[in-house]
Design a protein around this motif. Structure first.
Motif, mmCIF file in Angstrom:
data_model
loop_
_atom_site.group_PDB
_atom_site.id
_atom_site.type_symbol
_atom_site.label_atom_id
_atom_site.label_comp_id
_atom_site.label_asym_id
_atom_site.label_seq_id
_atom_site.Cartn_x
_atom_site.Cartn_y
_atom_site.Cartn_z
ATOM 1 N N LYS A 305 -30.245 -14.550 6.859
ATOM 2 C CA LYS A 305 -29.279 -13.789 6.061
ATOM 3 C C LYS A 305 -29.987 -12.737 5.220
ATOM 4 O O LYS A 305 -29.530 -11.610 5.084
ATOM 5 N N SER A 309 -29.341 -8.863 5.948
ATOM 6 C CA SER A 309 -28.646 -8.192 4.836
ATOM 7 C C SER A 309 -29.488 -7.044 4.274
ATOM 8 O O SER A 309 -28.953 -6.005 3.892
ATOM 9 N N LEU A 486 -23.349 -9.247 0.991
ATOM 10 C CA LEU A 486 -23.533 -10.663 1.341
ATOM 11 C C LEU A 486 -22.956 -11.542 0.240
ATOM 12 O O LEU A 486 -23.175 -11.292 -0.935
ATOM 13 N N TYR A 497 -19.943 -12.605 4.603
ATOM 14 C CA TYR A 497 -20.135 -11.264 4.032
ATOM 15 C C TYR A 497 -18.831 -10.489 4.024
ATOM 16 O O TYR A 497 -17.863 -10.863 4.694
#
Ligand code: GLC
Ligand code: CA
Length: 558
Positions: A305, A309, A486, A497
């Motif tokens: 993530k 992101s 996020l 998200y």
């Protein structure tokens, strides 16, 4: 943000050798692709990225080119190519060619000349050096094992090959090389192709001093600091842009291994001076280790993530990225990040992974068979593998005693590029309908359950789910253009998200786990008013307090 067609497109990558064999020799070919053009139209993709179809001795399945302006005999003729291109264009599908110009084959006429003598006019097309104390000019290791240098006895010098011995690196510092490459690119553009995917383009410029690199686990030096994002790479791409790219309406994507966010802003700058977008691997390398990719570690979701992101937010409004889980160099994503232990989990996790990727900003790439949830392959022993990287790595790592054979076989089954290269599974007839002959590499035995015919006939299949994701990108501007944020960065199970555009907001919820999971719908989303754009658990309404199912994905618009 400036709007353009390639920001709103979905790309489908074809690996021609394994897509469709039209003449029964066991090797996919151009006429096979033409036959399947309606399938691609039905899926709804906009652009085909065609892995190399040029003349090649196939040391690296076409990534070693001996003539850029001829078609590999096994794949067909130039007339077949023209017919395939016309068939794509008739259906509104664009065609992007693979451009492999960091290196050629050692059988390319330029190299055949170059190695003849030290004063051959083509000598400086490649990177030749004297040995040092009877050894290689420096300690660099090649991507495909061993030294990056090969001694050539006829002229008593070494040439550089960052990949296989049969892939000598071109010398981009020589203006005659750039002229020849740009001339060839222009020839393809005049033919009417729609762009280029540029193979390892971040590696074309080398530090001329060629210094030793820091030794890695294999004992060879890392060329990274001296050959990746090298001193003149941006200058050369700007020249390519001025002389060729800017004169046509193209999509250009640079395969940029080892690129940082900062570098990507140059390669894929919005000012259009270099390429349209980068194709980078930071998220895919998260399960790498000391012996490079050879292990069976799982990617950590929190890390994933963070990396994805960062690329989303840092490039926003500045540069453009590719979105992918799969290509011909990666194992199958449903086996890597999803779950193939039961049919239900396989189907749910394949759809969840697709959702997570396709709702982000960037241009999504679907690799052949990904839209069917094709899985890794139960390869038996080494003789089932065809890939030069896998075979060389097996020998290097087992013979040096770094990894024992059984362990290495396990890593190959998990990570080998051949997992992506077995034949496309069209139906449940023999050889998955790919060929009437003997396929060049084994067919995944699960083709009786996983194949295109079965999925095209079933409304809730992975195929139809991809079709819907692709359609949504065209119907909803927020998907290509909305701003990304996020939520729940620390949550070890959920990837959540939002995207925002004007007064619209999109919420993307993905459960990466087999377990059910509690989720509280965040403000300003209203369970009564939010529109469900897509989800992988049938008719499903959001609730303020909801219990997410195993591998559930849900996308809400408000
Ligand atoms: C790229 C290609 C890969 C190939 C290598 C050398 O990474 O995607 O398949 O082996 O370059 O051309
Ligand atoms: Ca064939």
């Amino acid at each position: 943000m400036k709007k353009t067609w390639w920001k709103e497109s979905v790309v489908y990558q074809i690996y021609p050798r394994s897509f469709m064999d039209s003449n029964g020799d066991g090797i996919g070919d151009l006429n096979g692709i033409t036959e399947k053009m309606d399938y691609l139209k039905e899926l709804g993709i906009d652009v085909i990225w065609l892995s190399p179809v040029y003349q090649s001795p196939n040391a690296d399945n076409g990534y070693d080119i001996s003539d850029y302006q001829a078609i590999m005999e096994e794949f067909g003729t130039m007339e077949d190519f023209d017919r395939m291109l016309a068939a794509a264009h008739q259906r509104g599908i664009r065609l992007v060619m693979d451009l492999v110009v960091n290196h050629t084959s050692d059988e390319h006429a330029w190299f055949v000349e170059s190695r003849k003598s030290r004063d051959n006019p083509y000598r400086d097309f490649y990177i030749w050096r004297e040995g040092k104390d009877g050894k290689e000019p420096n300690n660099w290791g090649s991507c495909f094992s061993g030294s990056a240098w090969k001694y050539d006895p006829s002229t008593e010098m070494y040439y550089l090959h960052l990949f296989a011995e049969k892939q000598p690196d071109l010398n981009w510092d020589n203006p005659a090389v750039r002229d020849a490459v740009f001339e060839m690119m222009d020839w393809w553009c005049r033919k009417g192709i729609d762009g280029f995917r540029m193979d390892v383009i971040s590696m074309i410029s080398k530090d001329p001093a060629l210094p030793d690199g820091k030794p890695n686990a294999s004992g060879f030096g890392d060329y990274g600091p001296y050959a990746v994002n090298g001193p003149h790479v941006h200058e050369y791409l700007q020249e390519m842009n001025r002389r060729v790219l800017s004169r046509y309406d193209l999509m250009t994507v640079g395969e940029c291994s080892g690129v940082t966010v900062e570098e990507a802003k140059k390669y894929a700058n919005q000012d259009g001076s270099e390429l349209n977008m980068v194709f980078q691997f930071e998220h895919m390398n998260l399960d790498g280790g000391e012996s490079f990719k050879w292990n069976d570690r799982k990617i950590d979701l929190a890390e994933l993530k963070k990396v994805l992101s960062r690329w989303q937010t840092e490039l926003a409004g500045k540069a453009w990225n590719s979105l992918f889980w799969c290509n011909h160099d990666q194992p199958r994503i449903v086996s890597r990040l999803g779950d193939t232990s039961t049919r239900e989990y396989w189907e749910a996790s394949a759809k969840m992974l697709a959702t997570c990727l396709h709702m982000m900003q960037g241009t999504p790439y679907v690799y052949q068979g990904e839209e069917l949830g094709m899985t890794n392959v139960p390869f038996g022993n080494l003789s089932d593998f065809r890939d030069i990287e896998s075979i060389n790595a097996y020998h290097e790592l087992t013979e040096s005693g770094q990894i024992v054979p059984e362990e290495m076989m396990r890593y190959l089954r998990y990570k080998s590029r051949d997992n992506a290269r077995t034949p496309m599974q069209w139906d449940d007839s023999e050889n998955a309908g790919f060929t009437t002959g003997t396929p060049w590499i084994m067919v995944n035995p699960n083709y009786r359950e996983i194949n295109a015919r079965e999925q095209m006939g079933r409304e809730d299949s992975i195929f139809h789910y991809y079709q819907k994701l692709i359609r949504l990108r065209k119907e909803r501007e927020i998907i290509p253009y909305g701003a990304y944020a996020l939520l729940l960065p620390e949550d070890p199970d959920l990837f959540v998200y939002t995207r925002s555009l004007g007064d619209q907001k999109l919420l993307v919820i993905c459960n990466f786990r087999k377990e059910e999971k509690n989720f509280v719908l965040p403000e300003p989303f209203d369970p009564e008013q939010a529109e469900v754009l897509i989800g992988n658990y049938g008719e499903r309404r959001p609730e303020r307090q909801m219990m997410l199912q195993a591998y559930e994905a849900l996308v809400l618009l408000q």
